[in-house]
Design an enzyme around this catalytic site. Structure first.
Site, mmCIF file in Angstrom:
data_model
loop_
_atom_site.group_PDB
_atom_site.id
_atom_site.type_symbol
_atom_site.label_atom_id
_atom_site.label_comp_id
_atom_site.label_asym_id
_atom_site.label_seq_id
_atom_site.Cartn_x
_atom_site.Cartn_y
_atom_site.Cartn_z
ATOM 1 N N GLU A 297 0.753 -1.108 0.077
ATOM 2 C CA GLU A 297 0.113 0.068 0.072
ATOM 3 C C GLU A 297 0.766 1.277 -0.100
ATOM 4 O OE1 GLU A 297 -2.912 -0.260 3.231
ATOM 5 O OE2 GLU A 297 -3.946 -2.038 1.959
ATOM 6 N N GLU A 417 -5.105 -8.286 -0.740
ATOM 7 C CA GLU A 417 -6.016 -8.283 0.262
ATOM 8 C C GLU A 417 -7.250 -7.780 0.040
ATOM 9 O OE1 GLU A 417 -4.564 -5.495 3.341
ATOM 10 O OE2 GLU A 417 -2.445 -5.900 3.226
#
Length: 685
Positions: A297, A417
């Protein structure tokens, strides 16, 4: 991310396995033998979920059939990864179209849901293609083996390998914890037994997030603590030994120090490069099933905007690629994973990442994004408490963009995810039926777009020591979605007011390509035409059926029905007796305020907050609907509705706020609260 807040055709499978050094057998005489691991990860009254793993100990086989007998009269209701039929107590599971080939020492797994009465004794005798599975090969046969290792997979292997990684699971909030060690965020130390049990659940890949920053020395070497690196390698080794594809990354370093890159580019880049230089060396000779991910991220603080963000991320991804490839050994062709900014599926971020792929021109690269749903639904805010057409479109648009940008061009994608952000607090933030519809549709569309998915699990889903799922319905829905669609419905709750006569109730079925096959109460099949009727997608429960099942009509769930379809898992329907909730006056403080509430069988869906002039009150005042479990929450056991300090922190002093509570029955109740300094009073409207 640790969220505290913020098929394959048999030939394709054979190609992938060969490319990763799987043992191939040549036989002087056909050898046979097998081992079966049968596990029941979850069981409930009258039902259970089972996983079956077959290990072929003999010569390679193409097409398999596993047979066994249930010792306690159990029955299979749905299956995934195999076609399961039964005759009496005899059960036969045949391979699906994509998993028919099993190499020597190769494994294949499937799962199913079943029913039981009395007891649920596990079967112990299995036969594979007519040969008893004793855990050894036929001693009258001889087998010689040769091992081939391909260090330069042919073009196309990346796409096939990523397909073989489906489904995946995250070992979250352990090695990625930012405290002193892997237990600092509340999870126990990782064990081999944990990984063994995750593998037994049918997962083919495991993402092991790792945060390195607190285990590094100072500049210029930024040396990683040898003990910590050895621990990471130990866990990776266990996972590889279990047969997983394994993904290792740089995780929370993304916001701890990498995010400072706009204002400290030279130092951040030096540390990032030093980190990957050490990791590339440490994993240089690992199995080709080890996959490396450049950063989790990625985000940048204080940048001038998206153009600079794209430039910085390209620099990190490019540097990562150069360092790993230059380290040689298995890293010369190892699969490498590159993220978009924030691992977002926004088109601009996907285009920027695609430009990096084009420039690198490396056939062994994988793109990655994350997906936690349409935000209002994912956290239950702004009235987004249903998985409605808006939430569904957000998902399809994201996955379609990813497919069109990468997969359609031959670049594989891992959704590293997924979950719902409301799970940060607990999985009840999103109502159960709405949650299940999300995961059913998620699995279906990801599969249709050929995206490999990895469930985010920080310990809240699969018990790290119990090896049990905390929500059997949820994991059954997720597992089913790997291979088939499931029927659902507009609701899993049918409300009947106690203060009125019982009447027929109708709900809408979401067939999702299946056909409705029947309705069951416990182990009893209900009678179509008498107990219920079906007209198109409309399921109507008759008044006599409801009268019988509601019984004395105590508040709450009086009975549970099971709608069954031609594929997938059943849909649970709770029959609920209720009356409108009753709230009472209350006094408290901004730190502790609870409204006495007689819920009378109903459940709270959401809450609105407005001032007398109609403007929105409380946090996030762009919407009147407040965030569930962040600003308010029901406590059914205590009989109260809590208003949290986070709510009062942004309520005007002295102003009266009108709260409107929306319940799942459709009932609304209004209530007034007034804050005076740290004191709060509440009154029924």
């Amino acid at each position: 991310m640790a969220r505290w807040w913020v098929g394959l055709l048999a030939s394709a499978v054979a190609t992938v396995l060969a490319g990763f050094g799987v043992v191939a057998a040549t036989n002087a005489q056909a050898a046979s033998g097998c081992r079966v691991a049968y596990a029941v990860p979850s069981q409930w009254q009258g039902g259970f979920s089972a996983n079956v793993e077959i290990t072929n100990l003999g010569d390679p086989i193409s097409g398999w059939r596993l047979t066994w007998a249930f010792p306690s009269g159990q029955a299979v209701t749905q299956a995934w990864g195999a076609s399961v039929t039964a005759s009496g107590g005899q059960v036969t599971a045949a391979n699906a179209g994509w998993n028919g080939s099993i190499a020597t020492n190769g494994k294949v797994s499937f799962g199913f849901n079943g029913t039981w009465t009395g007891s649920n004794t596990a079967p112990t005798s299995f036969a594979l293609n007519g040969v008893a599975c004793t855990g050894s090969t036929d001693p009258t046969t001889t087998t010689t083996t040769t091992t081939t290792t391909t260090t330069n997979p042919p073009a196309g292997d990346a796409m096939a390998a990523v397909a073989a990684m489906q489904p995946g699971w995250n070992l979250g909030n352990s090695l990625d914890a930012t405290g002193a060690d892997e237990t600092s965020w509340g999870n126990p130390r990782i064990t081999e037994a944990l990984l063994d049990n995750v593998r037994a659940q049918g997962f083919k890949s495991i993402r092991i997030p790792v945060t390195w920053g607190q285990h590094q020395g100072a500049a210029p070497s930024y040396a990683i603590e040898p003990a910590y690196l050895a621990r990471v390698k130990e866990v990776v080794g266990w996972a590889l030994a279990d047969g997983f594809y394994v993904m290792v990354n740089i995780h929370h370093d993304s916001w701890q120090w990498i995010s400072n890159m706009p204002g400290d580019r030279a130092n951040v880049l030096a540390r990032y490069n030093a980190t990957w230089t050490q990791l590339a060396s440490a994993f240089r000779d690992s199995s080709n099933k080890l996959v490396l991910e450049s950063v989790n991220e990625p985000q940048f603080t204080g940048s001038s905007g998206d153009a600079q963000n794209a430039q910085l991320l390209n620099e990190l991804n490019t540097s990562f690629h150069r360092i790993v490839r230059a380290s040689g050994g298995g890293n010369a062709t190892r699969l490498l994973v590159l993220p978009s900014l924030h691992t977002s599926a926004d088109q601009a971020h996907l285009d920027n990442l695609n430009a990096t792929f084009t420039a690198l021109n490396d056939r062994n690269l994988i793109a990655t994004i994350h997906y936690y749903g349409y935000w209002p639904f994912s956290v239950n805010i702004a009235g987004g408490y249903r998985f409605d057409a808006t939430a569904q479109k957000d998902l399809t648009d994201a996955f379609d963009r990813v497919h069109n940008t990468f997969i359609a061009r031959g670049i594989p994608v891992i959704l590293g995810e997924y979950g719902l952000l409301g799970f940060d607090r607990h999985t009840g933030t999103i109502q159960q039926g709405e949650k299940l519809k999300f995961f059913e549709f998620f699995g279906h569309h990801a599969k249709s777009r050929k995206i490999t998915t990895m469930l985010w699990d920080n310990g809240q889903h699969f018990g790290r020591t119990s090896f049990q799922w905390s929500d059997p319905e949820l994991i059954a829905q997720i597992k089913s979605s790997w291979t088939a669609r499931s029927g659902t419905a507009s609701t899993d709750q049918v409300f009947n007011p106690k203060s009125a006569a019982v009447s027929a109730k109708t709900i809408t079925l979401n067939l999702n390509g299946t056909t409705f096959s029947g309705l069951r109460h416990g182990g009893t099949d209900l009678v179509r035409g008498t107990d219920y009727t079906v007209s198109g997608d409309q399921l109507t429960l008759s008044a006599p059926l409801l009268t019988r099942l509601l019984g004395s009509r105590a508040y709450g769930v009086n009975a549970t029905l099971s709608a069954r379809f031609s594929a997938g898992v059943p849909w649970r329907i709770d029959l609920v007796t209720y009356d409108p909730p009753v709230l009472q006056a209350a006094a408290g403080t901004t730190a502790s305020f609870a409204i006495p509430t007689a819920f009378r069988g109903d459940k709270l869906a959401t809450m609105e907050a407005k001032y007398a002039d109609g403007s929105n009150a409380g946090p996030q005042n762009w919407t009147s609907f407040k965030e569930y479990d962040h600003t308010f929450a029901p406590d059914y056991a205590a009989g109260t509705t809590l208003l949290k300090p986070e709510f009062f922190a942004e309520v005007n002093d002295g102003a009266r706020v009108t709260l409107t509570f929306h319940y799942w029955s459709g009932t609304t109740v209004t209530y007034h609260v007034t804050k005076s300094g740290s004191s709060v009073t509440g009154a029924v409207a």
